[in-house]
Design a protein around this motif. Sequence first.
Motif, PDB file in Angstrom:
ATOM      1  N   LEU A   1       0.810  -1.215   0.000  1.00 16.35           N
ATOM      2  CA  LEU A   1       0.000   0.000   0.000  1.00 16.35           C
ATOM      3  C   LEU A   1       0.844   1.267   0.000  1.00 16.35           C
ATOM      4  CD1 LEU A   1      -2.891  -0.837   2.513  1.00 16.35           C
ATOM      5  CD2 LEU A   1      -3.089  -0.489   0.037  1.00 16.35           C
ATOM      6  N   ARG A   2       0.352   2.256  -0.724  1.00 10.70           N
ATOM      7  CA  ARG A   2       0.884   3.613  -0.671  1.00 10.70           C
ATOM      8  C   ARG A   2      -0.320   4.540  -0.493  1.00 10.70           C
ATOM      9  NH1 ARG A   2       4.372   0.750  -0.262  1.00 10.70           N
ATOM     10  NH2 ARG A   2       6.362   0.582  -1.363  1.00 10.70           N
TER      11      ARG A   2
ATOM     12  N   LYS B   1       4.309   5.329   5.669  1.00 11.52           N
ATOM     13  CA  LYS B   1       3.347   4.791   4.715  1.00 11.52           C
ATOM     14  C   LYS B   1       2.402   5.867   4.168  1.00 11.52           C
ATOM     15  CE  LYS B   1       3.086   1.084   3.910  1.00 11.52           C
ATOM     16  NZ  LYS B   1       3.626   0.259   2.801  1.00 11.52           N
ATOM     17  N   VAL B   2       1.992   6.793   5.017  1.00 10.64           N
ATOM     18  CA  VAL B   2       1.044   7.838   4.637  1.00 10.64           C
ATOM     19  C   VAL B   2       1.810   9.113   4.284  1.00 10.64           C
ATOM     20  CG1 VAL B   2      -0.896   9.265   5.369  1.00 10.64           C
ATOM     21  CG2 VAL B   2      -0.764   6.858   6.077  1.00 10.64           C
ATOM     22  N   GLU B   3       1.614   9.599   3.094  1.00 15.37           N
ATOM     23  CA  GLU B   3       2.286  10.809   2.625  1.00 15.37           C
ATOM     24  C   GLU B   3       1.313  11.984   2.699  1.00 15.37           C
ATOM     25  OE1 GLU B   3       4.825  12.382  -1.282  1.00 15.37           O
ATOM     26  OE2 GLU B   3       3.850  10.403  -1.287  1.00 15.37           O
TER      27      GLU B   3
ATOM     28  N   GLU C   1      -1.589  11.718  14.687  1.00 13.03           N
ATOM     29  CA  GLU C   1      -2.293  10.447  14.561  1.00 13.03           C
ATOM     30  C   GLU C   1      -1.544   9.483  13.651  1.00 13.03           C
ATOM     31  OE1 GLU C   1      -6.161  11.597  13.250  1.00 13.03           O
ATOM     32  OE2 GLU C   1      -6.965  11.714  15.293  1.00 13.03           O
ATOM     33  N   VAL C   2      -1.017   9.994  12.543  1.00  9.39           N
ATOM     34  CA  VAL C   2      -0.248   9.152  11.624  1.00  9.39           C
ATOM     35  C   VAL C   2       0.945   8.543  12.344  1.00  9.39           C
ATOM     36  CG1 VAL C   2       1.243   9.196   9.582  1.00  9.39           C
ATOM     37  CG2 VAL C   2      -1.001  10.308   9.515  1.00  9.39           C
TER      38      VAL C   2
ATOM     39  N   LEU D   1      -4.121  14.499   0.418  1.00  6.13           N
ATOM     40  CA  LEU D   1      -4.002  15.863  -0.096  1.00  6.13           C
ATOM     41  C   LEU D   1      -5.019  16.760   0.600  1.00  6.13           C
ATOM     42  CD1 LEU D   1      -2.933  17.908  -2.183  1.00  6.13           C
ATOM     43  CD2 LEU D   1      -4.672  17.067  -3.761  1.00  6.13           C
ATOM     44  N   GLY D   2      -4.531  17.823   1.224  1.00  6.30           N
ATOM     45  CA  GLY D   2      -5.441  18.761   1.870  1.00  6.30           C
ATOM     46  C   GLY D   2      -4.839  19.358   3.118  1.00  6.30           C
ATOM     47  N   THR D   3      -5.475  20.420   3.579  1.00  7.92           N
ATOM     48  CA  THR D   3      -5.070  21.053   4.821  1.00  7.92           C
ATOM     49  C   THR D   3      -6.330  21.490   5.553  1.00  7.92           C
ATOM     50  OG1 THR D   3      -3.634  22.754   5.788  1.00  7.92           O
ATOM     51  CG2 THR D   3      -4.891  23.370   3.825  1.00  7.92           C
ATOM     52  N   GLY D   4      -6.164  22.041   6.743  1.00  7.78           N
ATOM     53  CA  GLY D   4      -7.328  22.445   7.518  1.00  7.78           C
ATOM     54  C   GLY D   4      -7.009  22.510   8.993  1.00  7.78           C
ATOM     55  N   PRO D   5      -8.019  22.707   9.830  1.00  7.50           N
ATOM     56  CA  PRO D   5      -7.785  22.883  11.264  1.00  7.50           C
ATOM     57  C   PRO D   5      -7.189  21.662  11.956  1.00  7.50           C
ATOM     58  CG  PRO D   5     -10.138  22.690  10.775  1.00  7.50           C
ATOM     59  CD  PRO D   5      -9.441  22.859   9.473  1.00  7.50           C
ATOM     60  N   ASP D   6      -7.342  20.479  11.362  1.00  7.88           N
ATOM     61  CA  ASP D   6      -6.817  19.262  11.986  1.00  7.88           C
ATOM     62  C   ASP D   6      -5.486  18.812  11.380  1.00  7.88           C
ATOM     63  OD1 ASP D   6      -8.955  19.193  13.659  1.00  7.88           O
ATOM     64  OD2 ASP D   6      -9.944  17.466  12.745  1.00  7.88           O
TER      65      ASP D   6
END
Length: 423
Positions: free
Chosen positions: A262-263, A288-290, A279-280, A267-272
């Motif tokens: 898995l890869r 693993k998570v880009e 969390e990652v 994509l995105g940004t925001g308050p979290d």
Amino acid sequence: MKDCVLISAFACDPSMGSEPYVGWNWLKQILTVSDGNVVLLTRRMHERPVREALEPASRARLDIVAFDLPGCAGMAHHHSLMKPYYVFWQVAALFVVLVYQLRHRSLAVIQQCTYNVVDMPGLLWLVPGTRFIWGPVGGGQIPPAWAKPLYGRGWIKQRWRTLMKRTLRFNPYICLASYCSSSILVANQDTLEMLPRFAHRKCIKTLETAVSGVTASPAAQEPKESFTLLWVGRLEPRKALKLLLDAIAQIKADQPQAYERLRIKVLGTGPDAQKTEVEVAALGLAGKVELLGALPFAEVQPLYEGADLFVFTSVQDTSGNVLLESLASGLPAIALNHQGPREILQNGGGRLIDAHSYNEAVKEFARAILELMDAPQLLRAYAQAGLENIQKHCLWEQKGELFRTLLDAQGKSAKSHLASDQA
């Protein structure tokens, strides 16, 4: 001559995404299908980009009425006070349009377009001598009870919001706006059910957004050493990226060989954004998570084309423009079987997931990912169905044709009233 259409698009900008993108495309379609002049009611920040983006012929037929409340002209659309500002802007908009109508006496139809939540129809249905089209309106969807872990302390606010939404059909303001509307465009079944029963006969279901066309054809799918998942959205509780992260963590624990293939691109940004990084790391997925942050749209398209599966985890969404972009790019998707995603994917393009608890949702996302990793023919079938879905149901030109139908209906109704008066 009284033949103008006024589109109230608080957000309308060809250079932005989200609500401004929706407003801009509805404006283009209305200019295309209407015979008379068009009036755009919007914010000052959008006036120049709109004028510069239009062709000369369309620009000549467009009158822009742009205003902001004092000191608020530069307020971005993601500002924390945008919702209350929009309410006050709508009150002021009534007086602005009334003055315009008194001066020109040209408005025949008014469409309330962007920022269209079911509990805020604005006040333009009060403008005399016009027919009011409300929508496309959304905002009737509420998160499932099992989504509580995603919201944390914000869940109390969601409970109050749910109570308010479920009592809208008894709200005198909503009832009166619905009664005065000639047509109501609703984006999903959830929103339709929040409206008064008598208004349902006026309702037409159509998404508030669309795409300009398909951008790819489904490529031959063969099992690959790696399998890329793409997630695109704003990093906030209702978009529920945590569902995907927990599903990947479960795959890591139960199917380590599949996990290695898995890869995951986010994509995105925001308050979290910062919370997501934590969390990652906590789930052991840092390698693993880009996390790609925000990117210009020109750089997003190659991500759609290079991925194998789009994951849409939102638990509260009117539609999902990124989901449409995914299907238009030939990228199949998985999403929860509710709200906007159900309206889109029920016509083809991926798999809808049912869940009755948070843990079940995580389990079902993980299962879907694992099953599709080694099902190239099924992925290709989903991709082909998604492209056909877009062509049949989700193009901006189809929104224009719908509006043309509404204008024709308004014209026939007006002629009927005129004949009755003359008789």
